[in-house]
Design a protein around this motif. Structure first.
Motif, mmCIF file in Angstrom:
data_model
loop_
_atom_site.group_PDB
_atom_site.id
_atom_site.type_symbol
_atom_site.label_atom_id
_atom_site.label_comp_id
_atom_site.label_asym_id
_atom_site.label_seq_id
_atom_site.Cartn_x
_atom_site.Cartn_y
_atom_site.Cartn_z
ATOM 1 N N THR A 273 0.839 -1.193 0.000
ATOM 2 C CA THR A 273 0.000 0.000 0.000
ATOM 3 C C THR A 273 0.877 1.246 0.000
ATOM 4 O O THR A 273 2.013 1.205 0.448
ATOM 5 C CB THR A 273 -0.956 0.025 1.211
ATOM 6 O OG1 THR A 273 -1.783 1.174 1.109
ATOM 7 C CG2 THR A 273 -0.220 0.026 2.523
ATOM 8 N N ASP A 274 0.326 2.317 -0.512
ATOM 9 C CA ASP A 274 0.998 3.614 -0.426
ATOM 10 C C ASP A 274 0.306 4.480 0.631
ATOM 11 O O ASP A 274 0.554 5.662 0.738
ATOM 12 C CB ASP A 274 1.016 4.318 -1.787
ATOM 13 C CG ASP A 274 -0.366 4.721 -2.268
ATOM 14 O OD1 ASP A 274 -1.372 4.429 -1.570
ATOM 15 O OD2 ASP A 274 -0.467 5.315 -3.346
ATOM 16 N N GLY A 275 -0.553 3.875 1.398
ATOM 17 C CA GLY A 275 -1.302 4.594 2.422
ATOM 18 C C GLY A 275 -2.724 4.911 2.005
ATOM 19 O O GLY A 275 -3.567 5.199 2.834
ATOM 20 N N GLN A 276 -2.992 4.876 0.695
ATOM 21 C CA GLN A 276 -4.333 5.155 0.195
ATOM 22 C C GLN A 276 -4.837 4.066 -0.735
ATOM 23 O O GLN A 276 -6.034 3.874 -0.876
ATOM 24 C CB GLN A 276 -4.355 6.491 -0.538
ATOM 25 C CG GLN A 276 -4.083 7.655 0.370
ATOM 26 C CD GLN A 276 -4.227 8.984 -0.351
ATOM 27 O OE1 GLN A 276 -4.521 9.039 -1.538
ATOM 28 N NE2 GLN A 276 -4.032 10.057 0.371
ATOM 29 N N ILE A 277 -3.914 3.383 -1.394
ATOM 30 C CA ILE A 277 -4.284 2.345 -2.359
ATOM 31 C C ILE A 277 -3.736 1.007 -1.874
ATOM 32 O O ILE A 277 -2.586 0.910 -1.458
ATOM 33 C CB ILE A 277 -3.708 2.674 -3.751
ATOM 34 C CG1 ILE A 277 -4.293 3.970 -4.284
ATOM 35 C CG2 ILE A 277 -3.973 1.528 -4.729
ATOM 36 C CD1 ILE A 277 -3.626 4.470 -5.548
ATOM 37 N N LEU A 278 -4.567 -0.023 -1.957
ATOM 38 C CA LEU A 278 -4.183 -1.375 -1.583
ATOM 39 C C LEU A 278 -3.873 -2.148 -2.854
ATOM 40 O O LEU A 278 -4.685 -2.168 -3.783
ATOM 41 C CB LEU A 278 -5.336 -2.041 -0.829
ATOM 42 C CG LEU A 278 -5.101 -3.448 -0.303
ATOM 43 C CD1 LEU A 278 -4.096 -3.406 0.834
ATOM 44 C CD2 LEU A 278 -6.404 -4.047 0.166
ATOM 45 N N ILE A 279 -2.705 -2.774 -2.896
ATOM 46 C CA ILE A 279 -2.314 -3.567 -4.066
ATOM 47 C C ILE A 279 -2.153 -5.010 -3.605
ATOM 48 O O ILE A 279 -1.362 -5.301 -2.704
ATOM 49 C CB ILE A 279 -1.008 -3.045 -4.686
ATOM 50 C CG1 ILE A 279 -1.174 -1.588 -5.093
ATOM 51 C CG2 ILE A 279 -0.597 -3.921 -5.874
ATOM 52 C CD1 ILE A 279 0.107 -0.888 -5.433
ATOM 53 N N LEU A 280 -2.902 -5.891 -4.222
ATOM 54 C CA LEU A 280 -2.910 -7.315 -3.894
ATOM 55 C C LEU A 280 -2.370 -8.062 -5.097
ATOM 56 O O LEU A 280 -2.987 -8.065 -6.159
ATOM 57 C CB LEU A 280 -4.352 -7.738 -3.580
ATOM 58 C CG LEU A 280 -4.619 -9.147 -3.122
ATOM 59 C CD1 LEU A 280 -3.991 -9.390 -1.760
ATOM 60 C CD2 LEU A 280 -6.108 -9.392 -3.055
ATOM 61 N N SER A 281 -1.199 -8.713 -4.953
ATOM 62 C CA SER A 281 -0.546 -9.392 -6.076
ATOM 63 C C SER A 281 -0.243 -10.830 -5.716
ATOM 64 O O SER A 281 0.305 -11.095 -4.641
ATOM 65 C CB SER A 281 0.778 -8.705 -6.421
ATOM 66 O OG SER A 281 0.609 -7.340 -6.610
ATOM 67 N N PRO A 282 -0.545 -11.780 -6.620
ATOM 68 C CA PRO A 282 -0.155 -13.158 -6.344
ATOM 69 C C PRO A 282 1.368 -13.232 -6.277
ATOM 70 O O PRO A 282 2.058 -12.649 -7.104
ATOM 71 C CB PRO A 282 -0.689 -13.959 -7.525
ATOM 72 C CG PRO A 282 -1.380 -13.010 -8.423
ATOM 73 C CD PRO A 282 -1.207 -11.634 -7.895
ATOM 74 N N LYS A 283 1.889 -13.901 -5.277
ATOM 75 C CA LYS A 283 3.339 -14.046 -5.126
ATOM 76 C C LYS A 283 3.787 -15.140 -6.072
ATOM 77 O O LYS A 283 3.294 -16.251 -6.041
ATOM 78 C CB LYS A 283 3.679 -14.408 -3.684
ATOM 79 C CG LYS A 283 5.139 -14.522 -3.415
ATOM 80 C CD LYS A 283 5.512 -13.694 -2.215
ATOM 81 C CE LYS A 283 6.927 -13.885 -1.805
ATOM 82 N NZ LYS A 283 7.918 -13.438 -2.726
ATOM 83 N N LYS A 284 4.716 -14.796 -6.931
ATOM 84 C CA LYS A 284 5.220 -15.751 -7.909
ATOM 85 C C LYS A 284 6.189 -16.716 -7.244
ATOM 86 O O LYS A 284 6.933 -16.355 -6.334
ATOM 87 C CB LYS A 284 5.923 -15.025 -9.052
ATOM 88 C CG LYS A 284 5.021 -14.059 -9.800
ATOM 89 C CD LYS A 284 3.870 -14.791 -10.443
ATOM 90 C CE LYS A 284 2.969 -13.821 -11.179
ATOM 91 N NZ LYS A 284 1.778 -14.379 -11.667
ATOM 92 N N ASP A 285 6.188 -17.938 -7.706
ATOM 93 C CA ASP A 285 7.062 -18.980 -7.184
ATOM 94 C C ASP A 285 8.489 -18.696 -7.645
ATOM 95 O O ASP A 285 8.800 -18.814 -8.832
ATOM 96 C CB ASP A 285 6.581 -20.338 -7.691
ATOM 97 C CG ASP A 285 7.378 -21.496 -7.131
ATOM 98 O OD1 ASP A 285 8.343 -21.271 -6.382
ATOM 99 O OD2 ASP A 285 7.017 -22.647 -7.452
ATOM 100 N N THR A 286 9.368 -18.314 -6.721
ATOM 101 C CA THR A 286 10.743 -17.972 -7.099
ATOM 102 C C THR A 286 11.493 -19.172 -7.667
ATOM 103 O O THR A 286 12.328 -19.016 -8.542
ATOM 104 C CB THR A 286 11.516 -17.381 -5.914
ATOM 105 O OG1 THR A 286 11.452 -18.277 -4.816
ATOM 106 C CG2 THR A 286 10.958 -16.034 -5.504
ATOM 107 N N GLU A 287 11.176 -20.360 -7.188
ATOM 108 C CA GLU A 287 11.815 -21.569 -7.724
ATOM 109 C C GLU A 287 11.417 -21.775 -9.183
ATOM 110 O O GLU A 287 12.242 -22.098 -10.029
ATOM 111 C CB GLU A 287 11.421 -22.790 -6.883
ATOM 112 C CG GLU A 287 12.132 -24.062 -7.289
ATOM 113 C CD GLU A 287 11.768 -25.221 -6.383
ATOM 114 O OE1 GLU A 287 11.411 -26.290 -6.919
ATOM 115 O OE2 GLU A 287 11.848 -25.053 -5.154
ATOM 116 N N GLU A 288 10.147 -21.549 -9.488
ATOM 117 C CA GLU A 288 9.669 -21.678 -10.861
ATOM 118 C C GLU A 288 10.306 -20.612 -11.755
ATOM 119 O O GLU A 288 10.702 -20.879 -12.881
ATOM 120 C CB GLU A 288 8.145 -21.539 -10.876
ATOM 121 C CG GLU A 288 7.520 -21.755 -12.231
ATOM 122 C CD GLU A 288 6.010 -21.642 -12.162
ATOM 123 O OE1 GLU A 288 5.461 -20.744 -12.819
ATOM 124 O OE2 GLU A 288 5.402 -22.465 -11.456
#
Length: 75
Positions: free
Chosen positions: A36-51
């Motif tokens: 978040t930047d304090g006003q906007i919420l960002i929801l992102s799928p966490k990518k598999d670092t191994e993949e």
């Protein structure tokens, strides 16, 4: 799309519909990173670092094995 928070125990939750999850390539087991930047919420799928590392290694192997063919394809 407008979404509303729902009471979930002592917390609040937001429901993400199946078509959106499919678009993101996510499911119930997918970890999400929340920023978040304090006003906007960002929801992102966490990518598999191994993949990602496996893909990067495969890409380097292909680039090393077939540089001439790849250059020719790029023309």
């Amino acid at each position: 799309m407008i979404k509303y928070l729902k009471k979930h125990g002592n917390s609040l939750a937001i429901v993400i519909e199946k078509p959106i999850l499919e678009l993101l390539g996510a499911n119930a087991e997918t970890p999400f990173e929340i920023t978040t930047d304090g006003q906007i919420l960002i929801l992102s799928p966490k990518k598999d670092t191994e993949e990602q590392e496996s893909f990067k290694n495969a890409l380097e192997t292909v680039n090393a094995r077939y540089p001439k063919a790849l250059r020719k394809l790029a023309e």
